[in-house]
Design a protein around this motif. Structure first.
Motif, short mmCIF file in Angstrom:
data_model
loop_
_atom_site.label_atom_id
_atom_site.label_comp_id
_atom_site.label_asym_id
_atom_site.label_seq_id
_atom_site.Cartn_x
_atom_site.Cartn_y
_atom_site.Cartn_z
N GLU A 1 -13.99 -1.11 2.93
CA GLU A 1 -14.23 0.19 2.29
C GLU A 1 -13.35 0.41 1.06
N SER A 2 -12.08 0.01 1.15
CA SER A 2 -11.16 0.36 0.06
C SER A 2 -11.42 -0.37 -1.25
N PRO B 1 -18.85 -1.76 1.02
CA PRO B 1 -18.80 -0.64 1.97
C PRO B 1 -20.04 -0.61 2.86
N LEU C 1 -13.60 1.81 -3.31
CA LEU C 1 -12.88 3.04 -3.64
C LEU C 1 -11.95 2.79 -4.82
N LEU C 2 -11.23 1.66 -4.81
CA LEU C 2 -10.36 1.33 -5.94
C LEU C 2 -11.17 1.17 -7.22
N PHE D 1 -10.69 -6.18 3.99
CA PHE D 1 -10.90 -4.76 3.75
C PHE D 1 -12.32 -4.55 3.21
N GLN E 1 -7.44 -7.34 -1.45
CA GLN E 1 -7.97 -6.60 -0.31
C GLN E 1 -9.23 -7.26 0.25
N ILE F 1 0.84 -1.20 0.00
CA ILE F 1 0.00 0.00 0.00
C ILE F 1 0.87 1.25 0.00
#
Length: 731
Positions: free
Chosen positions: A588-589, A666, A592-593, A586, A581, A562
């Motif tokens: 949330e990310s 998310p 986002l990606l 993970f 991820q 990261i």
């Protein structure tokens, strides 16, 4: 959330629409049947059919080993500060390259060209009807309809309003004559005449492309075939529209009945997933050609990028993995059929013989043509990446795991996996009381940049015990041991020895800083687009057998990964990162990606462009970003298919043998739904989330078996055993 039908996808009247003008080839409306690929573009009153045959190859200057190159000699030649002695020996043992007057030329797919329809009305928009596979071109005075037949290279153009006033043909020679003439091509033969336009483009030593657009009673028909002499007398099917219409409608209706349903609150991703499934159906159609980097869609304005070859170090696997969770098992068969061709098998065995002196090994190089010959050079980065075969072997294994087809396991998967493992077995050596791989690579690390060794920058792309290779060996051994037990066969004792004596990966650093290394002594010094050293997370999930210390080393490696950032990532790197991820918990990310990826790598027609759309976020191929997209845009199919697979992974994925539901979405997504997703063991799982909780989950077990499932993040793992044909509602 919408309620979907009990099984399969309800496609109804859903469609995909693009507005004219469409000036760039890879912004066009795609159609394909696994061989003939078509992209529809146009503006004003000019409609262009950009076509190509996936089966048309120029094999000149493809390479293979022509004499022995013993692996022990490569080990002896290796030095930590210079990779060139190893690559030099590999190249010297390979077939020599022919000189084309200074033009670098390798085996390559051959572009097709364009058939142009000149219309009597202005173009407005183009619409794909998913349910029927038909495309409608809407003008100010009516519509033109196009349908492409499965199994036959026939594109039917229906013109009930008589909008087409004339037609012209533009073979790829019109745009690329200087390049192709310089490497020995002859100009195409004009096939235009009464009621038709077209061409025959010969290849110097291979069959060429014959493409003819002929006027018919209903409009026009494009017929495109490989041909050695351009003889059009054998072409038929011009007037077969009624039968073709039935074939097209039947094929697509059956296709959509098999597809899973995917629904999330951000509707863009629902639409993208649907389009990706359609493209997957087009590009991997059973009975067609195996999909390469761009599938059947190849531009005619530039030399085919990377020869439009088969990149087996990540790209082909990213394309075909989508087949399994979606239940499209038969769509992987063209790939397996290609790999099992007599010549392809002979090349892989010859490679293994040249390096290791064995007769029963299968060594699949990095970038090959449709016969297995290497088109990306014969250096260490191409020939010492044994994961090319290992990851492909996992495609075979997953075909069995998801379908439950034991006959496929016996006849096709186990022989391929054994052949790949024989290469690994022959490469391993005793080292410090354990098994070790003396010289190999971690996909493309150091291939295009210098690496740091003892504080100095050196040219090195090889090393001892790359983590990528070690993780692959472990999952391959797991598959072979399980496969032999299922079939009642005696396992090779070496497979168990490997599990006991080979590390899961290589580490660097001490104490809390101990982390996964690229290879022995090599840290992740730079941003790198291949996430290969994290392969023990995905695609080679070893999470169920890592101890606490190893898990900590993986976590530390992800922290550094990261930290290194995304500045060198291309379009397929993001989905792979999302899958990693997701499997590390993970939430949330990953999305986002996805949102970043959407802005950078999706063009106007939602095709995945290899080059970033703009500067400022990633520096990958930064000079090429500034070139005009009309003449330099590159599309790759791997980004689209990997993204579709990763989207499903947000809602359901396997980790340590457990089905994890809604594990990577998310918190703002309080609602989400999927239906009829296939999970290893041939289970079919459907689930719905509402109010931030899993409120529905149903499992079907056509073959019975035991399923371990986690219904939502933080929930306990449940174990259910089901009888063949049983359906069970868990929530």
């Amino acid at each position: 959330m919408a309620i979907v039908k009990e099984k399969g996808m309800e496609i109804g009247s859903r469609d995909f629409r693009l507005d004219f003008p469409i000036r760039r080839v890879h912004c066009g409306m795609p159609m394909a049947n696994g061989d003939l690929g078509v992209l529809i573009i146009g503006e004003g009153r000019r409609l262009e059919i950009v076509m190509c045959l996936a089966s048309c190859w120029d094999h000149r200057n493809s390479q293979r080993f022509e004499k022995p190159c013993p692996y022990d000699e490569l080990i002896a030649a290796w030095t930590p500060e210079d990779a060139s002695p190893v690559s030099r020996r590999l190249i010297e043992a390979s077939t020599p390259l022919n000189d084309f007057g200074g033009v670098s030329w390798r085996g390559t797919r051959v572009p097709g060209g364009r058939l142009v329809l000149h219309l009597g009305a202005d173009l407005k928009h183009i619409r794909l009807a998913y349910g029927t596979g038909m495309v409608a071109v809407v003008t100010t005075a009516g519509e033109v309809h196009l349908g492409l037949t499965p199994g036959r290279n026939r594109l039917y153009v229906l013109d009930p309003c008589r909008l087409v006033t004339s037609t012209t043909a533009e073979p790829m020679w019109n745009r690329l004559s200087a390049l192709f003439e310089s490497v020995g091509y002859q100009p195409p033969t004009d096939k235009s005449g009464s009621g038709q336009v077209g061409w025959f483009q010969p290849c110097p030593e291979d069959p060429g492309t014959l493409a003819i657009l002929r006027q018919t009673s209903y409009g026009y028909c494009l017929v495109a075939e490989r041909s050695s002499d351009g003889d059009e007398q054998s072409l038929d099917g011009w007037e077969d529209w009624p039968a073709a219409q039935q074939s097209i409608a039947s094929w697509w209706a059956d296709f959509w009945r098999r597809q899973p349903t995917f629904i999330v609150p951000e509707t863009f991703w629902n639409d993208f997933f649907l389009l990706a499934l359609y493209k997957f159906g087009c590009a991997t159609m059973p009975g067609g050609w195996a999909a390469s980097l761009q599938g059947p869609w190849l531009e005619d304005y530039q030399r085919p990028p990377w020869s439009c070859d088969y990149h087996f170090n990540v790209n082909i696997q990213l394309i075909y993995t989508l087949a399994f969770a979606t239940g499209n098992f038969q769509h992987a068969l063209p790939l397996f059929d290609m790999l099992e061709q007599e010549e392809f098998q002979a090349v892989m065995r010859s490679n293994a013989k040249a390096l290791f002196g064995i007769d029963d090994g299968l060594l699949l190089p990095h970038a090959v043509d449709d016969r297995g010959w290497q088109v990306g050079g014969m250096g260490a980065g191409a020939t010492l990446d044994f994961v090319c075969g290992g990851w492909t072997a996992m495609l075979y294994w997953n075909y069995y795991r998801y379908s439950g087809d034991q006959e496929f396991l016996r006849r096709r998967a186990m022989p391929f996996m054994r052949g790949v493992m024989r290469v690994y077995q022959s490469a391993l050596r005793e080292h410090e009381g354990r098994l070790s791989l003396p010289v190999s690579i971690s996909a493309e690390y150091g291939c295009s940049f210098k690496v740091r060794h003892n504080g100095r920058l050196v040219n090195q792309n090889t090393g001892r015990d790359p983590s990528y290779q070690l993780a692959c060996m472990h999952v391959l051994a797991n598959a072979l041991l399980e496969g032999s037990e299922l079939l009642g066969e005696a396992p090779d004792p070496f497979w168990r020895e490997l599990k006991e004596r080979l590390p899961h990966f290589t580490c660097i650093g001490e104490g809390a800083e101990r982390r996964v290394a690229i290879w022995e002594g090599q840290d992740l010094d730079v941003c790198h687009r291949h996430h290969s050293h994290l392969a023990m997370v995905y695609p080679f999930d070893l999470s169920g057998e890592l101890n606490e210390e190893e898990q900590a080393a993986v976590s530390a490696a992800i922290d550094l990964w990261i930290l290194r950032g995304m500045g060198q990532w291309s379009e397929w790197c993001f989905p792979w990162a999302i899958q990693i991820q997701a499997r590390r918990g993970f939430q949330e990310s990953p999305m986002l990606l996805f949102r970043i990826w959407k802005e950078i790598f999706l063009n106007e027609s939602l095709a995945t462009a290899y080059l970033p759309r703009f500067q400022g976020f990633t520096a990958h191929r930064k000079d090429d970003m500034l070139k005009p997209k009309e003449t330099h845009e590159v599309m790759q199919l791997d980004g689209t298919m990997a993204a579709a697979t990763a989207l499903l992974d947000l809602l359901i994925h396997e980790r340590a043998g457990v089905a994890h539901l809604f594990a990577a979405i998310p918190k703002t997504w309080s609602e989400a739904e999927f239906r009829d997703v296939v999970f290893p063991g041939a289970f079919r799982i459907s689930a719905r989330r509402a109010g931030g909780k899993t409120v529905f989950c149903q499992v079907e077990a056509p073959q019975g078996g035991t399923l371990r499932i986690c219904l939502e993040p933080g929930a306990d793992i449940r174990t259910v055993t089901m009888k063949p044909g049983e359906q069970l509602r868990l929530v």
